[in-house]
Design an enzyme around this catalytic site. Structure first.
Site, PDB file in Angstrom:
ATOM      1  N   HIS A 254     -44.019 -89.733  45.258  1.00 32.31           N
ATOM      2  CA  HIS A 254     -45.198 -88.942  45.355  1.00 32.31           C
ATOM      3  C   HIS A 254     -46.221 -89.371  46.438  1.00 32.31           C
ATOM      4  O   HIS A 254     -47.168 -88.465  47.027  1.00 32.31           O
ATOM      5  CB  HIS A 254     -45.030 -88.456  43.582  1.00 32.31           C
ATOM      6  N   GLU A 255     -46.973 -90.845  45.719  1.00 35.23           N
ATOM      7  CA  GLU A 255     -47.735 -91.164  46.128  1.00 35.23           C
ATOM      8  C   GLU A 255     -47.680 -91.699  47.750  1.00 35.23           C
ATOM      9  O   GLU A 255     -49.486 -91.419  48.357  1.00 35.23           O
ATOM     10  CB  GLU A 255     -48.412 -92.552  45.526  1.00 35.23           C
TER      11      GLU A 255
HETATM   12 ZN   LIG Z   1     -50.294 -87.148  42.815  1.00 35.90          ZN
END
Ligand SMILES: [Zn+2]
Length: 423
Positions: A236-237
């Site tokens: 995600h990051e």
């Molecule tokens: Zn995020």
């Protein structure tokens, strides 16, 4: 009564631990936008990104995206700032945890993750017209020409212990040119964060909380905790680092939507007003449009690790344009010249029925062979020392069919990964 109270405490503790996903990207961006120099760098980079995006819009989706003629290799450095004083065996464990996390990234960013079948075999029917995206990059722990003063020598992987990144900052020019990942204690509320559009040249990092890094049983002080124990926080990051916003960005259902400039600025992710948590069943969460469901299984939503498993083609294109804008910032000397090793051995048969042979052209002093599946789980691991044979046969009769990766590492630090298919 006393017992009841302590039971109540236990429940409270458990509830506070079973938290929902949180991401600190927006706070990080506020910080960047409040700093005149960082803000200017950010805007310049976004301008470059727009140029690349325009270039891509004029090209049809062909060679690169579909066939991945040439795999893009990205040099990674993983930093454990609080682990400066740990024992050698904990360091060994933490290096393995870093590799485990990188294996997960490589699966997720190539759409070879085991759970992608949830989408292709079932969920896709709820999302007509939405295709799975695949950035087609290979993240690799850097092994060569490490920055001066880091104490790392050629052949050692770029995993550091006790590096404080300018006293706890999120970037350090010492590590410019690397895809930096910092694993540290960020309290209990934030799982991780990244700039939206990161800069390798500035030594930017993606920060991951120590209980949300990698999968498996972890190492002392760094134990992946459910429901964020499958390494997806970094998936995600890193999406943010490659300029992807949350699918729920802006938080309203806008009228006269221009999907290129509003929301997450990706046109094939259905517009949603809010994030989804935990593990929604497919086809149960609506989007802003009555005709579409929310794409809750997208890596850029807020669901649990086990329930996110795909990027879309639109996200792939946006990440690729961003990659093109920053590619020159990555170090070209931090990864070993695998061609040397690549040309020096072959694996056959491939596809294989369970056993395969590694044949070397020349004798190498000693080397390690590791085979892992697409979830990053190591299923075979062996060191061969002072061998006088040019061939090694590896028997994996009991593994299931599917795609596997074979890592071969020589004692002079050369590392090569080859894909093998088991039938
Ligand atoms: Zn995020």
């Amino acid at each position: 009564m006393k017992l009841k109270l302590s039971l109540l405490w236990l429940i409270v503790i458990q509830i506070s631990f079973a938290q929902q996903r949180t991401c600190g990207m927006e706070q990080k961006m506020q910080q960047i936008m409040n700093d005149p120099i960082a803000r200017q760098q950010y805007l310049q980079q976004q301008a470059q990104f727009e140029v690349e995006l325009q270039k891509m819009a004029t090209l049809s989706r062909n060679s690169n995206a579909v066939n991945n003629v040439q795999t893009i290799r990205i040099p990674v450095a993983v930093h454990y700032p609080s682990a400066g004083a740990v024992t050698e065996s904990v360091k060994t464990c933490l290096r393995a945890l870093a590799q485990n996390q990188i294996n997960i990234l490589n699966a997720d960013y190539n759409a070879t993750n085991a759970d992608i079948v949830n989408f292709t075999e079932n969920d896709a029917s709820f999302y007509p017209g939405i295709s799975v995206g695949n950035l087609g990059v290979q993240f690799e722990l850097a092994t060569e020409n490490h920055p001066a003063g880091t104490g790392l020598t050629n052949g050692q992987v770029a995993v550091t212990f006790g590096t404080d990144f300018l006293s706890g900052a999120d970037s350090d020019p010492t590590w410019a040119g690397y895809m930096n990942m910092v694993v540290r204690n960020e309290g209990s509320s934030i799982l991780g964060y990244s700039p939206l559009g990161g800069s390798p040249a500035s030594g930017h990092t993606v920060v991951i909380n120590r209980f949300a890094f990698g999968s498996g049983s972890g190492c002392a002080g760094f134990v992946p905790a459910a429901p964020f124990n499958l390494g997806r926080t970094l998936t995600h990051e890193l999406g943010h680092f490659f300029n992807l916003d949350h699918t729920f960005n802006n938080g309203t259902c806008s009228t006269n939507t221009n999907c290129n400039t509003q929301g997450d600025r990706v046109c094939d992710t259905p517009e949603v007003a809010s994030e989804s948590y935990e593990c929604p069943e497919v086809g149960t969460v609506g989007s802003c449009s009555f005709e579409q469901f929310a794409l809750t299984m997208n890596y850029m939503d807020y669901v649990d690790d086990a329930c996110m498993y795909m990027f879309t083609l639109g996200q792939e294109n946006r990440m690729r344009a961003y990659y093109n804008a920053i590619v020159s910032q990555f170090s070209t000397t931090a990864l070993s010249n695998n061609e040397v090793l690549d040309n020096n051995f072959k694996i056959y048969p491939n596809p294989s029925k369970g056993s395969f042979t590694i044949e070397f052209k020349e004798l190498t002093n000693s080397y390690a062979v590791e085979v892992y599946d697409i979830t990053g789980k190591v299923i075979y691991d062996n060191n061969f020392e002072l061998t006088s044979s040019l061939v090694q046969t590896i028997n994996l009769e009991n593994t299931g069919s599917g795609v596997y990766f074979v890592n071969i590492k020589t004692d002079n630090g050369l590392l090569i990964t080859k894909k093998i298919v088991m039938e």
